[in-house]
Design an enzyme around this catalytic site. Structure first.
Site, PDB file in Angstrom:
ATOM      1  N   ASN A  19       0.836  -1.214   0.000  1.00 36.71           N
ATOM      2  CA  ASN A  19       0.000   0.000   0.000  1.00 36.71           C
ATOM      3  C   ASN A  19       0.862   1.251   0.000  1.00 36.71           C
ATOM      4  O   ASN A  19       0.522   2.243  -0.663  1.00 36.71           O
ATOM      5  CB  ASN A  19      -0.958  -0.005   1.199  1.00 36.71           C
ATOM      6  N   ARG A  70       3.854   2.428  25.691  1.00 35.38           N
ATOM      7  CA  ARG A  70       3.239   2.673  24.381  1.00 35.38           C
ATOM      8  C   ARG A  70       3.074   4.160  24.114  1.00 35.38           C
ATOM      9  O   ARG A  70       3.334   4.637  23.013  1.00 35.38           O
ATOM     10  CB  ARG A  70       1.872   1.963  24.363  1.00 35.38           C
ATOM     11  N   MET A  95       1.277  -2.316  12.473  1.00 35.56           N
ATOM     12  CA  MET A  95       0.705  -3.383  13.304  1.00 35.56           C
ATOM     13  C   MET A  95       0.589  -3.038  14.783  1.00 35.56           C
ATOM     14  O   MET A  95       0.523  -3.919  15.618  1.00 35.56           O
ATOM     15  CB  MET A  95       1.543  -4.672  13.134  1.00 35.56           C
ATOM     16  N   ARG A  96       0.557  -1.754  15.097  1.00 42.05           N
ATOM     17  CA  ARG A  96       0.421  -1.372  16.501  1.00 42.05           C
ATOM     18  C   ARG A  96      -0.855  -0.556  16.700  1.00 42.05           C
ATOM     19  O   ARG A  96      -1.257   0.199  15.815  1.00 42.05           O
ATOM     20  CB  ARG A  96       1.624  -0.522  16.943  1.00 42.05           C
ATOM     21  N   ILE A  97      -1.429  -0.721  17.872  1.00 47.65           N
ATOM     22  CA  ILE A  97      -2.600   0.086  18.226  1.00 47.65           C
ATOM     23  C   ILE A  97      -2.093   1.405  18.783  1.00 47.65           C
ATOM     24  O   ILE A  97      -1.199   1.431  19.632  1.00 47.65           O
ATOM     25  CB  ILE A  97      -3.473  -0.657  19.260  1.00 47.65           C
ATOM     26  N   ASN A 112      -6.440   4.927   7.901  1.00 46.21           N
ATOM     27  CA  ASN A 112      -5.980   3.532   7.926  1.00 46.21           C
ATOM     28  C   ASN A 112      -6.667   2.792   6.786  1.00 46.21           C
ATOM     29  O   ASN A 112      -7.741   3.188   6.338  1.00 46.21           O
ATOM     30  CB  ASN A 112      -6.355   2.890   9.266  1.00 46.21           C
ATOM     31  N   HIS A 114      -7.981  -1.136   5.665  1.00 44.65           N
ATOM     32  CA  HIS A 114      -8.293  -2.422   6.292  1.00 44.65           C
ATOM     33  C   HIS A 114      -8.912  -3.352   5.248  1.00 44.65           C
ATOM     34  O   HIS A 114      -9.764  -2.918   4.470  1.00 44.65           O
ATOM     35  CB  HIS A 114      -9.259  -2.196   7.460  1.00 44.65           C
ATOM     36  N   GLY A 148     -11.143   4.781  19.006  1.00 41.80           N
ATOM     37  CA  GLY A 148     -11.838   3.531  19.307  1.00 41.80           C
ATOM     38  C   GLY A 148     -10.863   2.373  19.359  1.00 41.80           C
ATOM     39  O   GLY A 148      -9.665   2.551  19.088  1.00 41.80           O
ATOM     40  N   ASP A 151      -9.806  -0.335  14.140  1.00 37.76           N
ATOM     41  CA  ASP A 151     -10.501  -0.226  12.852  1.00 37.76           C
ATOM     42  C   ASP A 151     -11.884   0.399  12.990  1.00 37.76           C
ATOM     43  O   ASP A 151     -12.827   0.011  12.297  1.00 37.76           O
ATOM     44  CB  ASP A 151     -10.572  -1.604  12.173  1.00 37.76           C
TER      45      ASP A 151
END
Ligand code: GRF
Length: 206
Positions: A19, A70, A95-97, A112, A114, A148, A151
């Site tokens: 991407n 974090r 790959m991290r929140i 993002n 998805h 949130g 995703d």
């Protein structure tokens, strides 16, 4: 379009970077209203960093292990991005929140991508989830990042993809990925042109 007039985009990655490549390819077109100015990875060996370097774009590895928690890592990302005057951040296989410290800093300016038709199948292994549920249609979604769980966030663009009876996770992923590579540069273009309006959870395209 003169370089100074283009939207400055940062891209967060962790892996392959296909991407990212779609965004780099779009940026290389002179009439595209955005340019990728920095690519940041939380994994040193991410192939995405090589793609950035090959395109002559700054490639940074920020090691999560260098930070106590974090939030400290996320604030380091905010610092690297703001130093480079980035107007939009695109998560592309990151790959991290991200914690609220980050999402607040880039509220309305972070996207993002998805591999499902959200809100169906959020989180990891979206293609496998679609197969396991026997879905006949799945797809790809570009959405704004909010605070949130995973995703969530207002949906900008979606494309549907059929699930074929003999699909494996690999064949389905490849069919979705082709749509991702089309959608992401389009969403960034719309943002750069000031054509996205967010009202509540709805994004309208002007
Ligand atoms: C894509 O399927 C994207 O939707 C998901 O992670 C994958 C990243 O692939 N978030 P790539 O690194 O862009 O090739």
């Amino acid at each position: 379009m003169p370089a100074g007039d283009r939207l400055r985009v940062g891209v967060l990655v962790s892996g392959r970077g296909s991407n990212l490549q779609a965004l780099l390819d779009a940026s290389s077109r002179p009439d595209y209203p955005a340019e990728v100015v920095v690519v940041i990875s939380d994994r040193e060996r991410a192939a995405a960093l090589d793609r950035a370097r090959a395109a002559g774009v700054e490639a940074l590895f920020v090691n999560p292990k260098d930070f106590g928690d974090r939030e400290a890592f996320d604030l380091a990302l905010v610092s690297e991005l703001t130093t480079r005057r980035v107007g939009l951040v695109c998560n592309a296989g990151f790959m991290r929140i991200l914690s609220p410290a980050y999402t607040r800093a880039f509220a309305g300016r972070a996207m993002n991508i998805h591999p499902s038709l959200l809100p169906a199948f959020p989180g990891l292994h979206a293609q496998r989830q679609a197969l396991d549920h026997g879905a006949k249609i799945t797809g790809a979604t570009v959405h704004f990042v909010d605070d949130g769980p995973v995703d969530t966030g207002p949906i900008i663009l979606q494309a549907s993809v059929p699930v074929e009876p003999d699909d494996t996770e690999e064949t389905l992923s490849a069919r979705i990925l082709a749509q991702e590579h089309r959608l992401y540069p389009e969403a960034v273009r719309l943002f750069a042109e000031g054509r996205l309006a967010v009202v509540g959870r709805r994004v309208t395209i002007r």
